[in-house]
Design a protein around this motif. Sequence first.
Motif, PDB file in Angstrom:
ATOM      1  N   GLY A 161     -12.805   0.003   0.838  1.00  0.00           N
ATOM      2  CA  GLY A 161     -11.954   0.798  -0.249  1.00  0.00           C
ATOM      3  C   GLY A 161     -12.060   0.076  -1.690  1.00  0.00           C
ATOM      4  O   GLY A 161     -13.292  -0.377  -1.977  1.00  0.00           O
ATOM      5  N   LEU A 162     -11.346   0.198  -2.456  1.00  0.00           N
ATOM      6  CA  LEU A 162     -11.583  -0.126  -3.887  1.00  0.00           C
ATOM      7  C   LEU A 162     -10.470  -1.197  -4.372  1.00  0.00           C
ATOM      8  O   LEU A 162      -9.348  -1.502  -3.788  1.00  0.00           O
ATOM      9  N   MET A 163     -10.910  -1.930  -5.327  1.00  0.00           N
ATOM     10  CA  MET A 163     -10.228  -2.906  -5.967  1.00  0.00           C
ATOM     11  C   MET A 163     -10.126  -2.731  -7.316  1.00  0.00           C
ATOM     12  O   MET A 163     -11.256  -2.346  -8.070  1.00  0.00           O
ATOM     13  N   VAL A 164      -8.940  -3.255  -7.844  1.00  0.00           N
ATOM     14  CA  VAL A 164      -8.884  -3.171  -9.494  1.00  0.00           C
ATOM     15  C   VAL A 164      -7.911  -3.977 -10.131  1.00  0.00           C
ATOM     16  O   VAL A 164      -7.028  -4.636  -9.428  1.00  0.00           O
ATOM     17  N   MET A 165      -8.274  -4.496 -11.325  1.00  0.00           N
ATOM     18  CA  MET A 165      -7.456  -5.547 -11.885  1.00  0.00           C
ATOM     19  C   MET A 165      -6.780  -4.656 -13.098  1.00  0.00           C
ATOM     20  O   MET A 165      -7.454  -3.996 -13.784  1.00  0.00           O
ATOM     21  N   MET A 195      -4.819  -3.655  -5.184  1.00  0.00           N
ATOM     22  CA  MET A 195      -4.238  -3.435  -6.409  1.00  0.00           C
ATOM     23  C   MET A 195      -2.858  -4.211  -6.544  1.00  0.00           C
ATOM     24  O   MET A 195      -2.082  -4.096  -5.710  1.00  0.00           O
ATOM     25  N   GLY A 196      -2.617  -4.608  -7.820  1.00  0.00           N
ATOM     26  CA  GLY A 196      -1.376  -5.199  -7.987  1.00  0.00           C
ATOM     27  C   GLY A 196      -1.508  -7.051  -8.012  1.00  0.00           C
ATOM     28  O   GLY A 196      -1.926  -7.262  -7.025  1.00  0.00           O
ATOM     29  N   MET A 197      -0.590  -7.623  -8.746  1.00  0.00           N
ATOM     30  CA  MET A 197      -0.881  -9.084  -8.821  1.00  0.00           C
ATOM     31  C   MET A 197       0.850  -9.365  -8.870  1.00  0.00           C
ATOM     32  O   MET A 197       1.634  -8.726  -8.633  1.00  0.00           O
ATOM     33  N   GLY A 208       0.144   3.470  -4.056  1.00  0.00           N
ATOM     34  CA  GLY A 208      -0.688   3.402  -2.898  1.00  0.00           C
ATOM     35  C   GLY A 208      -1.460   2.217  -2.426  1.00  0.00           C
ATOM     36  O   GLY A 208      -2.349   2.137  -1.642  1.00  0.00           O
ATOM     37  N   ALA A 209      -1.304   1.026  -3.124  1.00  0.00           N
ATOM     38  CA  ALA A 209      -1.640  -0.370  -2.848  1.00  0.00           C
ATOM     39  C   ALA A 209      -1.443  -0.506  -1.345  1.00  0.00           C
ATOM     40  O   ALA A 209      -0.338  -0.422  -0.810  1.00  0.00           O
ATOM     41  N   THR A 210      -2.514  -1.010  -0.785  1.00  0.00           N
ATOM     42  CA  THR A 210      -2.391  -1.532   0.659  1.00  0.00           C
ATOM     43  C   THR A 210      -2.588  -2.959   0.865  1.00  0.00           C
ATOM     44  O   THR A 210      -2.180  -3.729   1.678  1.00  0.00           O
ATOM     45  N   LEU A 211      -3.319  -3.696  -0.283  1.00  0.00           N
ATOM     46  CA  LEU A 211      -3.309  -5.217  -0.480  1.00  0.00           C
ATOM     47  C   LEU A 211      -2.781  -5.300  -1.851  1.00  0.00           C
ATOM     48  O   LEU A 211      -3.334  -4.933  -2.925  1.00  0.00           O
ATOM     49  N   VAL A 212      -1.911  -6.366  -1.849  1.00  0.00           N
ATOM     50  CA  VAL A 212      -1.628  -6.990  -3.287  1.00  0.00           C
ATOM     51  C   VAL A 212      -1.675  -8.467  -3.181  1.00  0.00           C
ATOM     52  O   VAL A 212      -1.665  -9.282  -2.351  1.00  0.00           O
ATOM     53  N   ARG A 213      -2.396  -8.767  -4.382  1.00  0.00           N
ATOM     54  CA  ARG A 213      -2.923 -10.209  -4.462  1.00  0.00           C
ATOM     55  C   ARG A 213      -1.978 -10.975  -5.605  1.00  0.00           C
ATOM     56  O   ARG A 213      -1.802 -10.879  -6.808  1.00  0.00           O
ATOM     57  N   VAL A 214      -1.212 -11.922  -4.829  1.00  0.00           N
ATOM     58  CA  VAL A 214      -0.200 -12.640  -5.460  1.00  0.00           C
ATOM     59  C   VAL A 214      -0.480 -14.182  -5.510  1.00  0.00           C
ATOM     60  O   VAL A 214      -0.656 -14.710  -4.211  1.00  0.00           O
ATOM     61  N   GLY A 215      -0.354 -15.047  -6.481  1.00  0.00           N
ATOM     62  CA  GLY A 215      -0.530 -16.255  -6.498  1.00  0.00           C
ATOM     63  C   GLY A 215       0.546 -16.938  -7.138  1.00  0.00           C
ATOM     64  O   GLY A 215       1.270 -17.776  -6.733  1.00  0.00           O
ATOM     65  N   ARG A 216       0.553 -16.869  -8.616  1.00  0.00           N
ATOM     66  CA  ARG A 216       1.738 -17.598  -9.362  1.00  0.00           C
ATOM     67  C   ARG A 216       2.995 -17.624  -8.721  1.00  0.00           C
ATOM     68  O   ARG A 216       3.642 -18.657  -8.797  1.00  0.00           O
ATOM     69  N   ARG A 217       3.455 -16.546  -8.474  1.00  0.00           N
ATOM     70  CA  ARG A 217       4.974 -16.472  -8.052  1.00  0.00           C
ATOM     71  C   ARG A 217       5.169 -17.147  -6.588  1.00  0.00           C
ATOM     72  O   ARG A 217       6.008 -17.383  -6.218  1.00  0.00           O
ATOM     73  N   LEU A 218       4.145 -17.267  -5.897  1.00  0.00           N
ATOM     74  CA  LEU A 218       4.168 -17.885  -4.538  1.00  0.00           C
ATOM     75  C   LEU A 218       4.229 -19.358  -4.726  1.00  0.00           C
ATOM     76  O   LEU A 218       4.950 -20.203  -3.636  1.00  0.00           O
TER      77      LEU A 218
END
Length: 223
Positions: A161-165, A195-197, A208-218
């Motif tokens: 797939g694709l990834m974007v910031m 997509m999405g942080m 339609g994101a299937t993966l979200v990359r979350v760090g700071r909020r965790l």
Amino acid sequence: MSLPAVLRDLRAAEDSAGRPAGSVRLVAVSKGHSLEQIGAHVLAHSGLQPGGFALAENRGQELRDKVAELAGSSDHPALEWHFIGPVQRNKVKYLKAVALIHTIEDLEQAEAVAKAAEAWGHAPGVLLQVHNGEAQKHGADVAELPGLLRSVRQTGLEVRGLMVMAPYDDPAAAERVFADTAAQAAHLGLSELSMGMSDDFPAAVRHGATLVRVGRRLFTQED
């Protein structure tokens, strides 16, 4: 915000977008955090995410070291690792344990991964990173994607797939970037969308994101 609270917000975003619960997978960005922090804030709640979740790093050496320290843990024996940083060809050797690389932006990077994978005996899946329009950001231009997809596939790697910031502090621009990237993925016949942080993943889920990359909020205690 704790992992349970992030997952609560993720489920709410799925529901608001009319998507099934669990259709978006959390990628917990552990970069810069100690194993003690990761254990307390993320791994302790690992059973809450349907289908589990991945841990992600953006530096090869840090990933290598954390994988080695967590390997064989009786509590977390089968952690899935993703790589979300710029792919440096001379540091691909550190990515042996990675299941998915989110950030392939040119053929040379893909060739380096494919060559390393021959020695490893297995290859990670890859996503093509799309440039978001900001001069300082990484990623392939949209016009390059069809050719890049063909070339990367010819190396033997699986392009999922694709990834974007998205641009920071500009919700309207983020919406456009997410919508455009989703349209490109559909055009190319690719199903995975990273997509999405921390600050914008609800908008990414809507598109339609299937993966979200979350760090700071965790890694905060705010609910």
